[in-house]
Design a protein around this motif. Structure first.
Motif, PDB file in Angstrom:
ATOM      1  N   ASP A 156       0.838  -1.241  -0.061  1.00 22.43           N
ATOM      2  CA  ASP A 156       0.119   0.021  -0.109  1.00 22.43           C
ATOM      3  C   ASP A 156       0.965   1.325  -0.036  1.00 22.43           C
ATOM      4  O   ASP A 156       0.383   2.257  -0.350  1.00 22.43           O
ATOM      5  CB  ASP A 156      -0.862  -0.028   1.034  1.00 22.43           C
ATOM      6  CG  ASP A 156      -2.017   0.900   0.980  1.00 22.43           C
ATOM      7  OD1 ASP A 156      -2.446   0.961   0.009  1.00 22.43           O
ATOM      8  OD2 ASP A 156      -2.601   1.622   2.213  1.00 22.43           O
ATOM      9  N   SER A 192      -7.388  -6.557  -0.720  1.00 18.34           N
ATOM     10  CA  SER A 192      -7.370  -5.485  -1.726  1.00 18.34           C
ATOM     11  C   SER A 192      -8.559  -4.365  -1.089  1.00 18.34           C
ATOM     12  O   SER A 192      -8.306  -2.995  -1.220  1.00 18.34           O
ATOM     13  CB  SER A 192      -8.410  -6.004  -2.918  1.00 18.34           C
ATOM     14  OG  SER A 192      -9.553  -6.373  -2.918  1.00 18.34           O
ATOM     15  N   TYR A 201      -3.554  -1.611  -5.812  1.00 16.55           N
ATOM     16  CA  TYR A 201      -4.592  -2.730  -6.175  1.00 16.55           C
ATOM     17  C   TYR A 201      -4.299  -3.346  -7.399  1.00 16.55           C
ATOM     18  O   TYR A 201      -4.354  -4.493  -7.365  1.00 16.55           O
ATOM     19  CB  TYR A 201      -6.064  -1.573  -6.330  1.00 16.55           C
ATOM     20  CG  TYR A 201      -7.170  -2.539  -6.638  1.00 16.55           C
ATOM     21  CD1 TYR A 201      -7.701  -3.366  -5.716  1.00 16.55           C
ATOM     22  CD2 TYR A 201      -7.576  -2.501  -7.932  1.00 16.55           C
ATOM     23  CE1 TYR A 201      -8.962  -4.063  -6.209  1.00 16.55           C
ATOM     24  CE2 TYR A 201      -8.619  -3.334  -8.266  1.00 16.55           C
ATOM     25  CZ  TYR A 201      -9.364  -3.992  -7.354  1.00 16.55           C
ATOM     26  OH  TYR A 201     -10.431  -4.828  -7.744  1.00 16.55           O
TER      27      TYR A 201
END
Length: 296
Positions: A156, A192, A201
Motif C-alpha cells: 500500500d 484489496s 490494487y
C-alpha cells in the motif's frame, strides 16, 4: 530497508520468494503459520497528523510486536537522517532499536509499513531463519512480513505517477501482490479492501493472476490442454531416457524401483511432491497439508 526512487516491476525474485514461503512452513509448521490470522487491521496502524509522532510510532510498533507474537520484545523507535528507509539493531533483546528515516515525519501513513519490515527482522532473528546474502535475506524478510499478515502495508506504500514514485521494500509491487495472493488462498482474506493506493490494487490483481498460474502447472489436473500434452511428451521421453528431465520445467522425472516418478512443487508452499507416474492420483503435501489432484 530500502525505499529507492527507481521502481522495478515484474517477478525477478520469484524463485527466492517461493523458497522463502517453503522456509516459513518448515520453520513455523502448518499449525504455526495458521496462528498469524487475521492480518494486521488498518485501524491498528492508523496514524493521523494530529497524533504525537513518537507516541504514535511506539503504538504502531507495539501492534506489530503483538501481531508477530513477540510479547517480550520492546521496540524503541527514533527518527534520523539516513540513506535507507529504516533499520533495526539486532541484539539479544528484549529491547530493539529501530531507526526510521526523517521523511516519515511527514509521511506518517507509511510508518506502519516500515515498522512491519523491521519488526519482522527481529522475529526472523529469533527464529534463526536467514538466507545467505543481503539481497536474499531482505527478500525473505519482505516475503515473511507479507505472508504472515503485515505486508499489505508495504504494498500500500507503493505510489507511482508521471511526476513521482515511491516504494518500500525489496520485492517488486507485483511480487508483493503475489505473496498476498498466496496468503489469501490459505486464510481466505481479501486484502484489496485495505488499499488506499490505486497502484497497489493494480499490482495485487497482477500478483493474484500470477499466483493462480501455480495451480495450472502439470501434472496438476487443472493444467491446460497444451501443458498436459507437453507433460505427456516429456514423460514418454523420460521413460526412454533415464535421468533426463525437461529443462525449464517445474516438474522433474527420476527412476526408482517402482518405475518412473515425477516431482513438482506444491502450489501452496512449493515443497517438492514426488509421485509415481501412474495416472490420476490425489496427494497431500506433507508440509502445508494442501491436497492436489494430479494426472501423473
Amino acid at each position: 530497508m530500502t525505499g529507492g526512487s527507481e521502481v522495478v516491476h515484474g517477478y525477478p525474485h520469484l524463485e527466492t520468494v517461493r523458497a522463502a514461503i517453503t522456509a516459513l512452513y518448515k520453520r513455523l509448521s502448518y499449525d504455526g503459520i495458521r496462528t498469524y490470522a487475521p492480518s494486521v487491521a488498518p485501524v491498528d496502524v492508523a496514524f493521523s497528523d494530529q497524533d504525537d509522532l513518537h507516541l504514535g510510532a511506539q503504538r504502531v510498533a507495539r501492534a506489530m510486536v503483538q501481531h508477530l507474537h513477540l510479547p517480550d520484545a520492546r521496540m524503541i523507535v527514533s527518527f534520523r537522517e539516513m540513506q535507507h528507509a529504516a533499520g533495526v539493531e539486532l541484539a539479544a533483546g528484549p529491547e530493539y532499536f529501530i531507526d526510521l528515516n526523517d521523511r516519515f515525519r511527514t509521511h506518517r501513513n507509511d510508518i506502519g509499513a516500515a515498522l512491519a519490515h523491521e519488526v519482522m527482522h527481529v522475529l526472523l532473528h529469533r527464529l534463526d531463519l536467514t538466507f545467505p546474502g543481503t539481497r536474499d535475506n531482505e527478500i525473505l524478510t519482505d516475503t515473511a512480513t507479507t505472508y504472515l499478515g503485515a505486508g499489505w502495508l508495504l504494498l500500500d506504500a507503493f505510489r507511482e505517477d508521471e511526476l513521482s514514485r515511491q516504494k518500500l521494500g525489496y520485492l517488486t509491487p507485483e511480487e508483493f501482490g503475489y505473496v498476498l495472493a498466496k496468503r489469501a488462498e490459505v486464510f481466505g482474506e481479501d486484502p484489496s479492501i485495505w488499499f488506499t493506493s490505486p497502484q497497489a490494487y493494480t499490482a495485487y490483481r497482477k500478483g493474484l493472476a500470477q499466483a493462480g498460474q501455480d495451480h495450472l502447472e502439470p501434472p496438476l489436473t487443472a493444467a491446460g490442454w497444451a501443458g498436459r500434452r507437453r507433460y505427456a511428451k516429456d514423460r514418454r521421453y523420460a521413460a526412454d531416457h533415464p535421468g533426463w528431465s525437461p529443462p525449464g520445467s517445474l516438474y522433474a522425472f527420476d527412476s526408482g524401483k517402482d518405475g518412473l516418478r515425477v516431482s513438482f512443487p506444491c502450489p501452496c508452499c512449493f515443497q517438492r511432491i514426488r509421485l509415481p507416474c501412474r495416472g490420476r492420483v490425489r496427494a497431500r503435501c506433507t508440509l502445508c497439508r494442501t491436497v492436489v489432484e494430479c494426472d501423473t
